[in-house]
Design an enzyme around this catalytic site. Structure first.
Site, short mmCIF file in Angstrom:
data_model
loop_
_atom_site.label_atom_id
_atom_site.label_comp_id
_atom_site.label_asym_id
_atom_site.label_seq_id
_atom_site.Cartn_x
_atom_site.Cartn_y
_atom_site.Cartn_z
N CYS A 170 0.81 -1.21 0.00
CA CYS A 170 0.00 0.00 0.00
C CYS A 170 0.85 1.28 0.00
O CYS A 170 1.53 1.56 -0.97
CB CYS A 170 -0.99 -0.02 1.16
SG CYS A 170 -2.40 1.11 0.89
N HIS A 208 -4.13 -4.24 0.51
CA HIS A 208 -3.82 -4.83 1.83
C HIS A 208 -4.23 -6.30 1.87
O HIS A 208 -5.21 -6.66 2.53
CB HIS A 208 -4.56 -4.06 2.92
CG HIS A 208 -3.95 -2.75 3.26
ND1 HIS A 208 -2.80 -2.63 4.02
CD2 HIS A 208 -4.33 -1.48 2.95
CE1 HIS A 208 -2.50 -1.35 4.17
NE2 HIS A 208 -3.40 -0.63 3.52
N GLU A 233 -3.05 -8.52 3.54
CA GLU A 233 -2.87 -9.03 4.90
C GLU A 233 -4.03 -8.73 5.83
O GLU A 233 -4.13 -9.31 6.92
CB GLU A 233 -1.58 -8.45 5.51
CG GLU A 233 -1.68 -7.05 6.08
CD GLU A 233 -1.69 -5.92 5.06
OE1 GLU A 233 -1.68 -4.75 5.48
OE2 GLU A 233 -1.71 -6.21 3.84
#
Length: 312
Positions: free
Chosen positions: A142, A235, A237
């Site tokens: 990001c 993102h 994650e």
């Protein structure tokens, strides 16, 4: 992990063309194996939450990974105790002389601030420059992806009028890259940012390859053609509740955020969110760790000249 096959097996050529990791008996007999050493520069406010998210993905592979956590400075973090930072995080001077197989640099809530105005911008630039000599492969997430593209290639982002928040459909735009092994033709990924990169400039750059993109969210995965740097604009994650937590945090701060798109059931923030990206996030990190870290890194980390980039 590789599949060991007999030397000269006819299937080997087909499997290798499909980016299936196979290893001949001769090579396997001479293989040296050690844990992968991965450094994480955590720029997110909630350090513990981000640690957990990234370690969850790194732990979902058969490789043993030794992780060091890095902080940008020794100042107190607003959302994480100084005891936690002192106990578990290293300062850059403690790792400057070391080499690592992989480095992950997280996003940061700095989307509307010019890079040069970020208080620790010089530190970020120093670590990015250091990584190009001391790390086999770097994964930028990001904000870090935007920052690295700006620092390394002079490509700047454009600010958005409203925050791009939600879960968006992406498609593969390149084939035959090990990083995309197992990817569906279309997949979901979450975004949470105030800026975006010009996809046409990314595609035109001779040192970059756009691997996946979204009609709504733009470029998503961009790879350096030397395979040493991977820029992910979203993102992968994030856990299921992260976009929800960010949305309600912004509401409490009076920022009047828009509801994250394609995230809540029936797009209603009073209903439960739906996680559609976990399998993709796991596959992305697993492929990066396997094909761009494990298979490329030298056995002796003291000699970084042993890196052998993939041919594409």
């Amino acid at each position: 992990m590789p599949v060991k096959i007999p030397d000269d097996l006819p299937a080997a050529e087909i499997l290798e063309s499909e980016n299936i990791f196979v290893m001949s008996e001769t090579r396997a007999a001479n293989q040296d194996i050690r844990p992968m050493k991965v450094l994480i520069l955590n720029l997110m406010p909630n350090k513990i939450e981000t640690e957990t998210q990234l370690l969850r993905l790194l732990g979902n592979t058969p490789l043993q990974v030794d992780v060091d956590l890095l902080r940008i400075h020794d100042k107190a973090s607003k959302h994480t105790s100084i005891d936690h930072m002192n106990n578990f995080y290293r300062d850059f001077e403690q790792v400057r002389q070391k080499n690592y197989d992989g480095l992950i640099i997280t996003g940061a809530p700095l989307g509307q601030i010019e890079f040069e105005e970020v208080l620790y911008w010089d530190h970020i630039r120093e670590i990015i420059d250091w990584s190009q000599q001391h790390v086999t492969s770097v994964l930028f997430l990001c904000w870090a992806a935007h920052a690295a593209l700006y620092h390394l290639f002079g490509l700047n982002r454009s600010l958005l009028t409203t925050k791009r928040s939600g879960v968006f459909t992406h498609k593969r735009t390149s084939e035959h890259y090990p990083l995309l092994r197992g990817f569906d033709d279309e997949f979901f990924a979450p975004h949470s940012r105030f800026a975006e990169m010009d996809i046409d400039k990314l595609k035109a750059h001779p040192e970059l390859q756009v691997l996946t993109e979204s009609e709504t969210a733009g470029a998503y995965m961009v790879l350096c053609k030397n395979n040493r740097n991977l820029f992910v604009m979203g993102h992968p994650e994030y856990q299921k509740s992260t976009l929800k937590d960010e949305y309600y945090r912004d509401l409490e701060q009076g920022l009047a955020p828009e509801v994250p798109q394609n995230y809540f059931t029936n797009n209603d923030p009073l209903q439960a969110p739906i996680a559609r990206w976990h399998s993709h996030g796991s596959l992305l990190v697993s492929n990066w760790l396997n094909y761009y870290v494990y298979q490329l890194t030298p056995y002796n980390l003291d000699d970084m000249t042993g890196i052998t980039p993939w041919g594409t």
